[in-house]
Write an enzyme that holds these catalytic residues in place. Structure first.
Site, PDB file in Angstrom:
ATOM      1  N   CYS A 115      -2.033  -5.568  -4.657  1.00 17.83           N
ATOM      2  CA  CYS A 115      -3.144  -6.042  -5.483  1.00 17.83           C
ATOM      3  C   CYS A 115      -2.620  -6.599  -6.815  1.00 17.83           C
ATOM      4  CB  CYS A 115      -4.169  -4.927  -5.675  1.00 17.83           C
ATOM      5  SG  CYS A 115      -5.776  -5.524  -6.259  1.00 17.83           S
ATOM      6  N   HIS A 123      -5.073  -2.605  -0.194  1.00 18.81           N
ATOM      7  CA  HIS A 123      -4.441  -1.385  -0.697  1.00 18.81           C
ATOM      8  C   HIS A 123      -4.058  -0.440   0.443  1.00 18.81           C
ATOM      9  CE1 HIS A 123      -5.216  -1.585  -5.128  1.00 18.81           C
ATOM     10  NE2 HIS A 123      -6.178  -2.405  -4.748  1.00 18.81           N
ATOM     11  N   GLU A 169      -2.253   2.187   0.292  1.00 19.28           N
ATOM     12  CA  GLU A 169      -2.263   3.580  -0.180  1.00 19.28           C
ATOM     13  C   GLU A 169      -3.665   4.187  -0.128  1.00 19.28           C
ATOM     14  OE1 GLU A 169      -3.475   1.397  -3.889  1.00 19.28           O
ATOM     15  OE2 GLU A 169      -2.283   1.002  -2.089  1.00 19.28           O
TER      16      GLU A 169
END
Length: 231
Positions: free
Chosen positions: A86, A203, A205
């Site tokens: 990002c 993302h 994660e």
């Protein structure tokens, strides 16, 4: 394999990445402050999401001047693994580690939702454990995720198989409707010519634990660990 997660003033996904790498992937991981010149012998670097330096001037425009990014550039030039997520992707383009730029979303609004991305190549450490054409569900959360580049750069990315992810439908179709931000040719992630630097807007994660409802993103980190084990 030791990971380093950068911290800039305004980063807000650094702790998420640190948690996933350390607690879920069970890998050694450390935080690296933006003023540091030392990457502490890390094998891979994560440039996390957030709003580095408040996104003043442009997203990533100030972060590229931080001492740690000079160290990251040298690290990448030597073949070290770098993933920018990002805002991290934006920083990598501003730093010249990846081509193109990230502009404001086509709809001029912040978007935060799960999306589907299709794996376009497995010829990279970040996707070597995946299958070409498979679809991952990973969330996005950005205002400036509209990837753009000139025609020559786009042609080069295609010729060199450097488009790593594209926004797609759940069954893997590349459509206008599947594109959340207007990114050219539905591009969600690209790598450098050396294939050791990846920038992606989604993302991973945030899609790495069952508690979050999505786990596809964790496979990208698993691929990195697997690639390093083969070196």
């Amino acid at each position: 394999m030791k990971f380093g997660v950068l911290i800039f003033p305004g980063s807000n996904c650094d702790h998420d990445a640190h948690w996933v790498l350390g607690q879920v992937a069970k890998q050694p991981v450390t935080f690296l402050w933006h003023e540091s010149h030392d990457l502490e012998n890390c094998d891979a670097i994560v440039v996390p999401g957030g709003f580095a330096y408040g996104d003043y001037l442009r997203t990533g425009a100030i972060a590229k001047f931080s001492p740690v990014m000079e160290a990251v550039r040298k690290f990448a030039d030597k073949g070290g693994l770098v993933i920018g997520i990002c805002n991290g992707f934006q920083i990598l383009t501003e730093s010249g580690l990846l081509p193109g730029a990230l502009l404001r979303n086509e709809g001029l609004k912040y978007i935060c939702k799960p999306v589907n991305i299709r794996v376009e190549t497995t010829d990279a450490p970040f996707t070597q454990g995946l299958k070409k054409g498979e679809v991952l569900q990973v969330p996005i959360g950005h205002m400036e995720g509209n990837y753009v580049c000139d025609d020559a750069t786009l042609a080069e990315l295609k010729k060199q198989d450097r488009i790593v992810f594209r926004y797609a439908t759940p069954d893997g179709q590349i459509t206008r409707e599947a594109n959340p931000n207007g990114s050219i040719e539905n591009i969600a992630g690209i790598c450098n010519e050396g294939r050791n630097v990846l920038g992606m807007m989604p993302h991973p994660e945030r899609a790495s634990e069952n508690e979050l409802g999505m786990t596809d993103g964790f496979r990208i980190f698993e691929s990195m660990v697997g690639a390093m084990a083969k070196r």
